[in-house]
Design a protein around this motif. Structure first.
Motif, PDB file in Angstrom:
ATOM      1  N   ASN A  41      55.638  51.005  36.628  1.00 37.58           N
ATOM      2  CA  ASN A  41      55.053  49.994  37.021  1.00 37.58           C
ATOM      3  C   ASN A  41      55.642  49.222  38.274  1.00 37.58           C
ATOM      4  N   GLU A  76      43.166  47.965  33.499  1.00 39.50           N
ATOM      5  CA  GLU A  76      44.626  48.153  33.255  1.00 39.50           C
ATOM      6  C   GLU A  76      45.132  48.200  31.729  1.00 39.50           C
ATOM      7  N   ARG A  89      50.318  47.970  40.166  1.00 37.91           N
ATOM      8  CA  ARG A  89      49.797  48.394  38.690  1.00 37.91           C
ATOM      9  C   ARG A  89      50.393  49.608  38.378  1.00 37.91           C
ATOM     10  N   ASP A 117      42.568  42.334  35.292  1.00 41.52           N
ATOM     11  CA  ASP A 117      42.210  43.635  35.667  1.00 41.52           C
ATOM     12  C   ASP A 117      41.456  44.336  34.436  1.00 41.52           C
TER      13      ASP A 117
END
Length: 611
Positions: free
Chosen positions: A121, A82, A156, A79
């Motif tokens: 998280n 991120e 995420r 990703d």
């Protein structure tokens, strides 16, 4: 970052997260372990077995760490959005401290305090519903159902809340919810609150300046740790804010604005716009509260513009201060009538036209000098272009275009109609007319060395005569309620009918007063503007500037004079000083002023209307 806690000894908590720079090295302990030697072969064998077992466990640990790091890298690499978030959530992301903002005397106007940001998280949250329920109990402003959904569906990092209080931080940390992380953060604080809001502006949640000095100086405040010193004096700012607010409340005005400026350096010691807002909660402020009426708003100022019309006449040398001008006949031009609310029984000289605020006399002066001279003079004073100041909220003037700046506009501009300027502009434009003739540049930033003297805009004699006229306007004319015992205050009132659509209102107005003190050797301009004040029993029903704005400036001068090391002067000394001050006008002109026998106060009949 500074710790919330003092430097005294406290017991470290083993459950507390490590936030370098915010809490210090909390959660770490040390102890001395006494070394001992095996006393028998059996103990020696046991010690050897333990050592070998430790090596095996260490090997498994290293393998686990390497494998976890690799899996984390692969997950992040999938990703592209991120990595920066995860880096910030690690607890070790550097926090850029925003520099402080100070007033001219070193008083704190804006600073940044360390806080904590709560992040999650979601991959590490074991029970989404339970975690959401616990968090909502500690942070009631969070939506429990939405939290549960995000924890379960989103894989995420997400920001849960910025700027946790210490109590919230400890409560959440004590819950021990897996997947939550605390990140060092910073919050901008304004000790004076609303009082300095329109000068300092405010920052967004990420401490980025989005208004006022915070926006203009954003890069400097972010990159340079040294404090920025402004020209503001928080003592004067508080006084101006208080007196203006009291007048707005008593007179039921819609709002107001005020400035105090040094006429030699251009330093703005105070700038207020009301209504204002709480910079800590700027997002909840209304548009009218965010609007800076002192620098962004432009208004037809009415008779305060006679300052410029009179100075233009004197500086041109075409009209003498004692010259008589027809103020008896109403002027009809462009389908409009220019008249004086208070009828005069004789022709007035230039000084009387200014002091007693005659529209007819001002219009005839402008007519004699002509449109081009008026344009040129106002341009030289900076009244026809957008001014400069170190904040983004600056409004440009509304002036007639060349085809429409003809005879009619020239006459109405002479008494402050047909042109709209800001409070900042009118203050800056007046400074050269009383400081011996030199241009100044308004500023909000204090410098180590005083600015160089600007170019000359008017003759020294013109400046001397304007100071004398402004003093007479307070002593004999429309501004008597600005008088302060012990101070030779000068100034000019202005009451402008508000333009509503295409017609001037007979009931709504802008009332203002531009004060100067001390007039013998001017140092400061104090300006106050009120948006549509109402007459009261105290003002005998009058809402003109002599009854509304002038008293505000008088109250301010009486309080700030001693703070500026300008103590009041004894009465007998003042009389001698005043005689010397008015000498440039000539004795005949000064002796010609008489108090009106029918109305004891010209302030009540100030003439500023055109219909």
């Amino acid at each position: 970052m500074k710790s919330w806690r003092g430097s005294g000894r406290r017991k470290a908590s083993l459950n507390q997260p490590l936030l370098p720079g915010l809490f210090g090295n909390l959660g770490t302990t040390s102890s001395r372990v006494k070394k001992s030697h095996p006393s028998s072969p059996a103990e020696a064998a046991l010690h050897l077995a333990r050592s070998r077992l430790s090596l095996v466990l260490l090997g498994f640990s290293l393998f686990f760490i390497i494998a976890s790091a690799r899996l984390t890298f692969l997950a992040i690499d999938n990703d592209p959005h991120e990595p920066s978030v995860i880096q910030a959530a690690s607890g070790y992301a550097p926090i850029i401290a925003r520099a402080d903002i100070l007033d001219r005397n070193g008083s704190l106007l804006a600073t940044s305090l360390p806080t904590v940001m709560l992040m999650a998280n979601t991959r590490n949250i074991i029970d989404a519903k339970e975690a959401a329920h616990k968090l909502a109990s500690a942070l009631p402003d969070l939506d429990e159902e939405k939290l549960s959904h995000n924890f379960a569906r989103l894989k995420r990092y997400i920001v849960l809340k910025r700027h946790l209080t210490p109590r919230q931080y400890y409560a959440i940390n004590k819950m021990g919810i897996a997947g939550l992380e605390f990140v060092p953060d910073e919050s901008r604080i304004y000790p004076a609150g609303n009082v300095t809001a329109h000068v300092l502006g405010y920052t967004d949640i990420d401490n980025i300046g989005i208004a006022g000095l915070e926006k203009t100086l954003n890069e400097k405040l972010m990159e340079n740790p040294e404090p920025v010193t402004t020209t503001l004096d928080i003592r004067l700012q508080t006084i101006l804010h208080r007196e203006l607010q009291k007048a707005i409340e008593e007179l039921e005005a819609l709002g107001g604005a005020g400035l105090i400026m040094d006429v030699h350096t251009g330093e703005i010691l105070s700038l207020v716009s009301l209504p204002d807002f709480d910079p800590q909660k700027a997002g909840k402020a209304k548009d009218k509260e965010l609007f800076n009426q002192a620098t962004l708003g432009v208004y037809e100022m009415g008779s305060t513009f006679k300052i410029f019309n009179t100075a233009m006449a004197l500086d041109s040398g075409l009209i003498h201060v004692a010259e008589k001008i027809d103020t008896l006949r109403t002027i009809e031009i462009g389908g409009k009538k220019i008249r004086d609310l208070h009828a005069f029984t004789h022709w007035l000289n230039l000084a009387e036209i200014f002091v007693e605020s005659s529209n007819i006399g001002s219009a005839r002066i402008a007519e004699k000098l002509g449109t081009e001279k008026q344009k040129s003079f106002l341009q030289s004073l900076g009244l026809t272009k957008k001014p400069h100041l170190e904040i983004p909220e600056i409004g440009g003037p509304l002036v007639p275009s060349d085809p429409h700046w003809g005879k009619t506009a020239t006459m109405t501009i002479s008494f402050g109609h047909g042109i709209a300027v800001s409070a900042l502009q009118i203050v800056a434009a007046t400074a050269p007319l009383i400081n011996d003739g030199y241009q100044v540049q308004p500023t909000l930033i204090k410098t180590a060395t005083p600015p160089k003297k600007g170019k000359r805009l008017v003759k020294k004699r013109t400046s001397d005569q304007m100071r004398a006229l402004m003093r007479l306007a307070v002593k004999y004319g429309t501004a008597k309620k600005a008088e302060v015992p012990g101070y030779l205050v000068g100034g000019k009132t202005g009451t402008a009918d508000k333009l509503l659509g295409k017609k001037y209102s007979k009931t709504e107005r802008i009332s203002s007063f531009l004060g100067v003190f001390p007039t013998t050797a001017p140092r400061y301009i104090v300006f106050a503007l009120l948006d549509n004040p109402k007459g009261t029993a105290k003002t005998y029903g009058h809402a003109t500037a002599g009854w509304t704005a002038a008293p505000v400036v008088g109250k301010i001068v009486s309080q700030i004079g001693p703070l500026l090391n300008l103590p009041p002067t004894e009465l007998d000394v003042m009389e001698a000083i005043e005689r010397r001050l008015t000498r440039p006008l000539g004795r005949q002109v000064v002796d010609g002023f008489k108090l009106n026998s029918e109305v004891n106060d010209y302030a009540s009949v100030e003439s500023n209307s055109t219909h």
